[in-house]
Write a protein that holds these residues in place. Structure first.
Motif, PDB file in Angstrom:
ATOM      1  N   ARG A  35      25.043  14.350  30.417  1.00 44.09           N
ATOM      2  CA  ARG A  35      24.753  14.438  31.845  1.00 44.09           C
ATOM      3  C   ARG A  35      23.275  14.095  32.023  1.00 44.09           C
ATOM      4  NH1 ARG A  35      27.730  19.354  31.526  1.00 44.09           N
ATOM      5  NH2 ARG A  35      25.898  20.601  32.013  1.00 44.09           N
ATOM      6  N   ILE A  57      26.471  18.133  49.817  1.00 40.15           N
ATOM      7  CA  ILE A  57      26.557  18.176  48.361  1.00 40.15           C
ATOM      8  C   ILE A  57      27.928  18.717  47.966  1.00 40.15           C
ATOM      9  CG2 ILE A  57      25.545  19.113  46.249  1.00 40.15           C
ATOM     10  CD1 ILE A  57      22.928  19.424  47.726  1.00 40.15           C
ATOM     11  N   ASP A  58      28.592  18.022  47.075  1.00 42.51           N
ATOM     12  CA  ASP A  58      29.922  18.434  46.638  1.00 42.51           C
ATOM     13  C   ASP A  58      29.886  19.850  46.057  1.00 42.51           C
ATOM     14  OD1 ASP A  58      32.778  17.444  45.916  1.00 42.51           O
ATOM     15  OD2 ASP A  58      32.020  18.319  44.054  1.00 42.51           O
ATOM     16  N   ARG A 115      29.279  20.128  42.440  1.00 40.82           N
ATOM     17  CA  ARG A 115      27.880  19.886  42.086  1.00 40.82           C
ATOM     18  C   ARG A 115      27.041  21.134  42.331  1.00 40.82           C
ATOM     19  NH1 ARG A 115      23.916  18.428  39.069  1.00 40.82           N
ATOM     20  NH2 ARG A 115      22.167  17.406  40.074  1.00 40.82           N
ATOM     21  N   ASP A 175      27.594  23.406  39.465  1.00 41.36           N
ATOM     22  CA  ASP A 175      26.881  22.950  38.264  1.00 41.36           C
ATOM     23  C   ASP A 175      25.399  23.301  38.349  1.00 41.36           C
ATOM     24  OD1 ASP A 175      29.160  21.927  37.142  1.00 41.36           O
ATOM     25  OD2 ASP A 175      28.776  19.851  37.756  1.00 41.36           O
ATOM     26  N   VAL A 176      24.806  23.128  39.528  1.00 41.20           N
ATOM     27  CA  VAL A 176      23.383  23.445  39.708  1.00 41.20           C
ATOM     28  C   VAL A 176      23.142  24.938  39.487  1.00 41.20           C
ATOM     29  CG1 VAL A 176      21.516  23.595  41.411  1.00 41.20           C
ATOM     30  CG2 VAL A 176      22.864  21.502  41.224  1.00 41.20           C
ATOM     31  N   ASP A 223      23.528  25.666  35.685  1.00 44.01           N
ATOM     32  CA  ASP A 223      22.421  25.077  34.942  1.00 44.01           C
ATOM     33  C   ASP A 223      21.133  25.853  35.200  1.00 44.01           C
ATOM     34  OD1 ASP A 223      21.376  22.809  33.301  1.00 44.01           O
ATOM     35  OD2 ASP A 223      20.190  22.471  35.100  1.00 44.01           O
ATOM     36  N   LEU A 261      18.783  22.670  45.155  1.00 40.26           N
ATOM     37  CA  LEU A 261      19.679  22.034  46.124  1.00 40.26           C
ATOM     38  C   LEU A 261      18.879  21.461  47.293  1.00 40.26           C
ATOM     39  CD1 LEU A 261      22.512  24.703  46.016  1.00 40.26           C
ATOM     40  CD2 LEU A 261      22.688  22.338  45.200  1.00 40.26           C
ATOM     41  N   LEU A 319      17.692  18.156  46.183  1.00 38.60           N
ATOM     42  CA  LEU A 319      18.721  17.132  46.257  1.00 38.60           C
ATOM     43  C   LEU A 319      18.900  16.628  47.686  1.00 38.60           C
ATOM     44  CD1 LEU A 319      21.467  18.612  43.873  1.00 38.60           C
ATOM     45  CD2 LEU A 319      19.948  16.680  43.429  1.00 38.60           C
ATOM     46  N   ASP A 373      14.598  16.420  39.480  1.00 40.85           N
ATOM     47  CA  ASP A 373      14.819  16.334  40.925  1.00 40.85           C
ATOM     48  C   ASP A 373      13.621  16.861  41.710  1.00 40.85           C
ATOM     49  OD1 ASP A 373      17.310  15.182  40.676  1.00 40.85           O
ATOM     50  OD2 ASP A 373      18.381  17.093  40.727  1.00 40.85           O
TER      51      ASP A 373
END
Length: 307
Positions: free
Chosen positions: A75, A130-131, A134, A137-138, A141, A168, A171, A245
């Motif tokens: 990733r 934002i999906d 996702r 995952d954020v 992580d 987020l 993003l 990011d």
């Protein structure tokens, strides 16, 4: 207890797995992966926690992957490793049976997975562009990154939510969602200089600017002599790792003694401030460092359109 003797094919599979496990570093790597809040880790995580070079860690993880004990997924820059689903129970049983118990007290969380899922569910509606996968995952992580310094206590849950929100937001900014200028301050520990700079800029600029801070190797907590200075600025900062990011979302990146750790992107302005490190400074020394940063922040304001 088995009720039948092991056949030749099964014994060969088990022997191959046991040979892969028969190395202290591989066992530590599996233990770190298993103990991770997200159930996964990358080479950097394992290298930092074992003091072993990344190429060496990569070699041992390849042995485990070839034996089918772990799976991998690339990733971005890093390859992430997880226990193979069919071997999770066996690996955890081995680790639990033979690992030495750490005598240091720790604060347990009954259901960390549940907490992380709750955070993701709460945050997803706030970031409709934002999906949801996702967002999840954020969150996971972020928990993995913070667990290196924050441990696995209840503090981790609180900090994960705050850090995930910031990421987020980054993003959304990258996608063009906000026009407010962003300034990112980066030092090594994110426990002193960068925290002070972000707090001072936010104090002077208010809502006209969004100030962030991060560290190339975050400390567990804010430096003792720096905390009163942050409290005086009503800043509730916490050390957090530098993310790609965060750099991409920034209009200005100010580095403070962290070397060339920041990726360079076109259109982003970079500055390097030679500011003293408050880690070992006296309270008087910290006050002098704050005064130096204060002057630099005031000089920065008009260059980002803040009078």
């Amino acid at each position: 207890m088995t009720t039948t003797a092991m056949g030749a094919p099964a014994s060969e599979d088990v022997a191959r797995a046991l040979r892969a496990l028969a190395d202290p570093l591989r066992l530590r790597a599996l233990s770190l992966i298993s103990a991770s809040p997200s159930g996964e880790a990358c080479v950097l995580d394992i290298s930092e926690l074992t003091a072993v070079s990344q190429p060496t860690v990569s070699h041992h993880l390849k042995v485990l992957r070839d034996a089918g004990i772990v799976t991998s997924e690339r990733r971005g820059t890093w390859v992430w490793y997880r226990l193979a689903p069919e071997h999770q129970e066996a690996v955890r049983a081995v680790l639990g049976a033979f690992a030495t118990v750490d005598a240091r007290p720790s604060e347990a969380i009954p259901d960390l997975d549940g907490d992380l899922d709750r955070i993701a569910a709460d945050l997803a509606p706030r970031y409709p562009t934002i999906d949801a996968a996702r967002v999840r995952d954020v969150v996971r992580d972020s928990a993995t990154a913070l667990a290196r310094t924050s441990g696995l206590g209840a503090r981790l849950v609180n900090l994960t939510e705050r850090f995930a929100r910031q990421r987020l937001d980054d993003l959304v900014r990258i996608e063009g969602g906000t026009a407010v200028p962003r300034v990112l301050f980066v030092c090594v520990a994110n426990a002193g200089r960068s925290q002070l700079a972000a707090a001072l800029l936010q104090r002077y600029a208010g809502d006209a600017v969004l100030a962030r801070s991060a560290g190339s190797a975050p400390a567990p907590t804010i430096h003792t002599h720096v905390r009163p200075e942050l409290d005086a600025l009503d800043a509730d900062g916490f050390p957090k790792p530098l993310t790609d990011d965060a750099v991409r979302a920034a209009d200005v990146v100010v580095t403070m003694g962290c070397g060339d750790v920041c990726p360079v992107y076109p259109g982003t302005r970079y500055e390097d401030w030679a500011v003293g490190d408050p880690a070992l400074a006296s309270p008087e020394g910290v006050a002098a460092i704050r005064a130096d940063i204060d002057t630099r922040v005031r000089n920065l304001l008009p260059t980002i359109g803040v009078s």
